[in-house]
Design a protein around this motif. Structure first.
Motif, PDB file in Angstrom:
ATOM      1  N   ILE A  57       8.331   1.452   7.232  1.00  0.00           N
ATOM      2  CA  ILE A  57       7.556   1.040   6.055  1.00  0.00           C
ATOM      3  C   ILE A  57       7.568   2.147   5.010  1.00  0.00           C
ATOM      4  O   ILE A  57       7.800   1.903   3.820  1.00  0.00           O
ATOM      5  N   ALA A  58       7.338   3.372   5.437  1.00  0.00           N
ATOM      6  CA  ALA A  58       7.303   4.496   4.500  1.00  0.00           C
ATOM      7  C   ALA A  58       8.657   4.688   3.822  1.00  0.00           C
ATOM      8  O   ALA A  58       8.725   4.945   2.609  1.00  0.00           O
ATOM      9  N   ARG A  59       9.742   4.569   4.582  1.00  0.00           N
ATOM     10  CA  ARG A  59      11.073   4.751   4.001  1.00  0.00           C
ATOM     11  C   ARG A  59      11.397   3.649   2.994  1.00  0.00           C
ATOM     12  O   ARG A  59      11.870   3.925   1.890  1.00  0.00           O
ATOM     13  N   ALA A  60      11.109   2.398   3.359  1.00  0.00           N
ATOM     14  CA  ALA A  60      11.399   1.287   2.459  1.00  0.00           C
ATOM     15  C   ALA A  60      10.546   1.371   1.197  1.00  0.00           C
ATOM     16  O   ALA A  60      11.027   1.125   0.080  1.00  0.00           O
ATOM     17  N   ALA A  61       9.268   1.709   1.352  1.00  0.00           N
ATOM     18  CA  ALA A  61       8.376   1.818   0.205  1.00  0.00           C
ATOM     19  C   ALA A  61       8.832   2.923  -0.749  1.00  0.00           C
ATOM     20  O   ALA A  61       8.759   2.766  -1.977  1.00  0.00           O
ATOM     21  N   ALA A  62       9.296   4.024  -0.195  1.00  0.00           N
ATOM     22  CA  ALA A  62       9.784   5.119  -1.033  1.00  0.00           C
ATOM     23  C   ALA A  62      11.014   4.679  -1.835  1.00  0.00           C
ATOM     24  O   ALA A  62      11.165   5.036  -3.008  1.00  0.00           O
ATOM     25  N   GLU A  63      11.873   3.892  -1.213  1.00  0.00           N
ATOM     26  CA  GLU A  63      13.049   3.386  -1.930  1.00  0.00           C
ATOM     27  C   GLU A  63      12.641   2.464  -3.066  1.00  0.00           C
ATOM     28  O   GLU A  63      13.196   2.543  -4.179  1.00  0.00           O
ATOM     29  N   LEU A  64      11.662   1.591  -2.804  1.00  0.00           N
ATOM     30  CA  LEU A  64      11.210   0.686  -3.864  1.00  0.00           C
ATOM     31  C   LEU A  64      10.527   1.462  -4.980  1.00  0.00           C
ATOM     32  O   LEU A  64      10.804   1.232  -6.170  1.00  0.00           O
ATOM     33  N   ALA A  65       9.641   2.384  -4.619  1.00  0.00           N
ATOM     34  CA  ALA A  65       8.924   3.163  -5.630  1.00  0.00           C
ATOM     35  C   ALA A  65       9.891   3.952  -6.507  1.00  0.00           C
ATOM     36  O   ALA A  65       9.720   4.045  -7.732  1.00  0.00           O
ATOM     37  N   ARG A  66      10.923   4.518  -5.893  1.00  0.00           N
ATOM     38  CA  ARG A  66      11.896   5.294  -6.650  1.00  0.00           C
ATOM     39  C   ARG A  66      12.602   4.419  -7.690  1.00  0.00           C
ATOM     40  O   ARG A  66      12.803   4.827  -8.842  1.00  0.00           O
ATOM     41  N   ARG A  67      12.952   3.206  -7.311  1.00  0.00           N
ATOM     42  CA  ARG A  67      13.649   2.316  -8.247  1.00  0.00           C
ATOM     43  C   ARG A  67      12.720   1.797  -9.330  1.00  0.00           C
ATOM     44  O   ARG A  67      13.120   1.656 -10.487  1.00  0.00           O
ATOM     45  N   VAL A  68      11.472   1.510  -8.954  1.00  0.00           N
ATOM     46  CA  VAL A  68      10.503   1.053  -9.953  1.00  0.00           C
ATOM     47  C   VAL A  68      10.235   2.158 -10.972  1.00  0.00           C
ATOM     48  O   VAL A  68      10.189   1.917 -12.186  1.00  0.00           O
ATOM     49  N   ALA A  69      10.071   3.375 -10.491  1.00  0.00           N
ATOM     50  CA  ALA A  69       9.770   4.495 -11.373  1.00  0.00           C
ATOM     51  C   ALA A  69      10.930   4.811 -12.316  1.00  0.00           C
ATOM     52  O   ALA A  69      10.717   5.275 -13.442  1.00  0.00           O
ATOM     53  N   ALA A  70      12.151   4.552 -11.873  1.00  0.00           N
ATOM     54  CA  ALA A  70      13.330   4.901 -12.663  1.00  0.00           C
ATOM     55  C   ALA A  70      13.593   3.915 -13.797  1.00  0.00           C
ATOM     56  O   ALA A  70      14.354   4.224 -14.721  1.00  0.00           O
ATOM     57  N   ARG A  71      12.979   2.747 -13.738  1.00  0.00           N
ATOM     58  CA  ARG A  71      13.232   1.715 -14.750  1.00  0.00           C
ATOM     59  C   ARG A  71      12.174   1.747 -15.839  1.00  0.00           C
ATOM     60  O   ARG A  71      11.047   2.167 -15.620  1.00  0.00           O
ATOM     61  N   GLU A  72      12.544   1.286 -17.025  1.00  0.00           N
ATOM     62  CA  GLU A  72      11.557   1.097 -18.078  1.00  0.00           C
ATOM     63  C   GLU A  72      10.618  -0.037 -17.662  1.00  0.00           C
ATOM     64  O   GLU A  72      11.053  -1.016 -17.063  1.00  0.00           O
ATOM     65  N   PRO A  73       9.316   0.089 -17.970  1.00  0.00           N
ATOM     66  CA  PRO A  73       8.394  -0.990 -17.614  1.00  0.00           C
ATOM     67  C   PRO A  73       8.829  -2.312 -18.244  1.00  0.00           C
ATOM     68  O   PRO A  73       9.319  -2.351 -19.374  1.00  0.00           O
TER      69      PRO A  73
ATOM     70  N   GLU B 109       0.826  -1.210   0.000  1.00  0.00           N
ATOM     71  CA  GLU B 109       0.000   0.000   0.000  1.00  0.00           C
ATOM     72  C   GLU B 109       0.860   1.259   0.000  1.00  0.00           C
ATOM     73  O   GLU B 109       0.579   2.223  -0.729  1.00  0.00           O
ATOM     74  N   ALA B 110       1.914   1.256   0.789  1.00  0.00           N
ATOM     75  CA  ALA B 110       2.788   2.427   0.847  1.00  0.00           C
ATOM     76  C   ALA B 110       3.529   2.623  -0.473  1.00  0.00           C
ATOM     77  O   ALA B 110       3.734   3.759  -0.925  1.00  0.00           O
ATOM     78  N   THR B 111       3.931   1.529  -1.100  1.00  0.00           N
ATOM     79  CA  THR B 111       4.621   1.623  -2.385  1.00  0.00           C
ATOM     80  C   THR B 111       3.695   2.154  -3.467  1.00  0.00           C
ATOM     81  O   THR B 111       4.066   3.031  -4.265  1.00  0.00           O
ATOM     82  N   VAL B 112       2.466   1.627  -3.510  1.00  0.00           N
ATOM     83  CA  VAL B 112       1.482   2.091  -4.494  1.00  0.00           C
ATOM     84  C   VAL B 112       1.190   3.571  -4.306  1.00  0.00           C
ATOM     85  O   VAL B 112       1.098   4.330  -5.276  1.00  0.00           O
ATOM     86  N   ALA B 113       1.065   4.006  -3.049  1.00  0.00           N
ATOM     87  CA  ALA B 113       0.793   5.422  -2.777  1.00  0.00           C
ATOM     88  C   ALA B 113       1.945   6.305  -3.246  1.00  0.00           C
ATOM     89  O   ALA B 113       1.727   7.381  -3.819  1.00  0.00           O
ATOM     90  N   ASP B 114       3.174   5.856  -3.020  1.00  0.00           N
ATOM     91  CA  ASP B 114       4.339   6.635  -3.448  1.00  0.00           C
ATOM     92  C   ASP B 114       4.404   6.710  -4.975  1.00  0.00           C
ATOM     93  O   ASP B 114       4.689   7.769  -5.543  1.00  0.00           O
ATOM     94  N   LEU B 115       4.131   5.588  -5.638  1.00  0.00           N
ATOM     95  CA  LEU B 115       4.126   5.596  -7.105  1.00  0.00           C
ATOM     96  C   LEU B 115       3.005   6.480  -7.648  1.00  0.00           C
ATOM     97  O   LEU B 115       3.189   7.181  -8.653  1.00  0.00           O
ATOM     98  N   ALA B 116       1.847   6.462  -6.995  1.00  0.00           N
ATOM     99  CA  ALA B 116       0.738   7.312  -7.428  1.00  0.00           C
ATOM    100  C   ALA B 116       1.115   8.781  -7.332  1.00  0.00           C
ATOM    101  O   ALA B 116       0.747   9.597  -8.190  1.00  0.00           O
ATOM    102  N   ALA B 117       1.871   9.128  -6.285  1.00  0.00           N
ATOM    103  CA  ALA B 117       2.322  10.510  -6.132  1.00  0.00           C
ATOM    104  C   ALA B 117       3.277  10.912  -7.250  1.00  0.00           C
ATOM    105  O   ALA B 117       3.441  12.105  -7.535  1.00  0.00           O
ATOM    106  N   ARG B 118       3.885   9.913  -7.880  1.00  0.00           N
ATOM    107  CA  ARG B 118       4.774  10.172  -9.017  1.00  0.00           C
ATOM    108  C   ARG B 118       4.027  10.085 -10.342  1.00  0.00           C
ATOM    109  O   ARG B 118       4.632  10.120 -11.413  1.00  0.00           O
TER     110      ARG B 118
END
Length: 205
Positions: free
Chosen positions: A170-186, A28-37
């Motif tokens: 949780i928030a810190r780890a999710a932000a790290e994952l979201a940042r890496r997911v967002a930086a990569r090509e799908p 949930e935290a990862t999805v929220a961070d990605l949504a903010a991006r």
């Protein structure tokens, strides 16, 4: 912008389980961070409890039944992964390790992964670093720096009014994952396991 896929692996053995609870919080935290991006996320949950017999069958036969094959394919085609295991005897659960054993060694290469674990007391928290992280390093996954361990007491409303240790981690780890997911090509959909016949297919069933 294309959506991203997030696969959540929960190794909890009971229903309900604190392992699944932590996995859901991390997702949930990862999805929220990605949504903010500005990125939409499709989440798929893999409950290992329901795949236990299939995992054993593949260990013995080398062939995956349909549900296990679908889980393997989802992981191979994921843009990001959240993987959470209970800790037993100072290490990952046997079912969690057995599931990893039946993955293709290349399935998670360069895939961003967030690791989590649950246990009775904080004494088991180092299992993430001495057991789980090396396992995913062997798979050449891109494991984020922050892992999240939740002991039984962590689910209580502990901490000061402004600092709750588990939610903050949780928030810190999710932000790290979201940042890496967002930086990569799908990831191009279609995993390593697509087109591989199931055990039933091979038997003509």
């Amino acid at each position: 912008m294309p959506s991203r896929s997030l696969v959540v692996v929960s190794g909890g053995l009971s229903q309900p389980s604190s392992t699944r609870m932590l996995a859901d919080r991390l997702a949930e935290a990862t999805v929220a961070d990605l949504a903010a991006r500005g990125i939409d996320t499709v989440v798929e949950v893999v409950e290992l409890r329901g795949l236990a017999h299939d995992v054993v069958d593949m260990t013995l036969t080398g062939y995956a039944r349909p549900d296990l094959a679908a889980a393997q394919s989802a992981l191979a085609g994921a843009d990001g992964v959240v993987a959470v295991t209970p800790v037993f005897a100072a290490s990952y659960a046997g079912l969690f390790k057995s599931f990893v054993d039946v993955l293709d060694p290349e399935a998670l290469r360069d895939t961003p992964v967030l690791l989590g674990a649950t246990g009775g007391t904080a004494r088991h928290s180092l299992a993430l670093e001495h057991a789980v992280r090396p396992l995913f390093a062997y798979l050449h996954a891109d494991v984020v720096p922050t892992s999240v361990f939740a002991a039984t007491d962590d689910w209580a409303d502990a901490g000061t009014d402004d600092v709750k240790p588990l939610p903050a981690r949780i928030a810190r780890a999710a932000a790290e994952l979201a940042r890496r997911v967002a930086a990569r090509e799908p990831v191009q959909r279609g995993g390593l396991y697509d087109g591989v016949p199931s055990f039933e297919d091979l038997l003509g069933g």
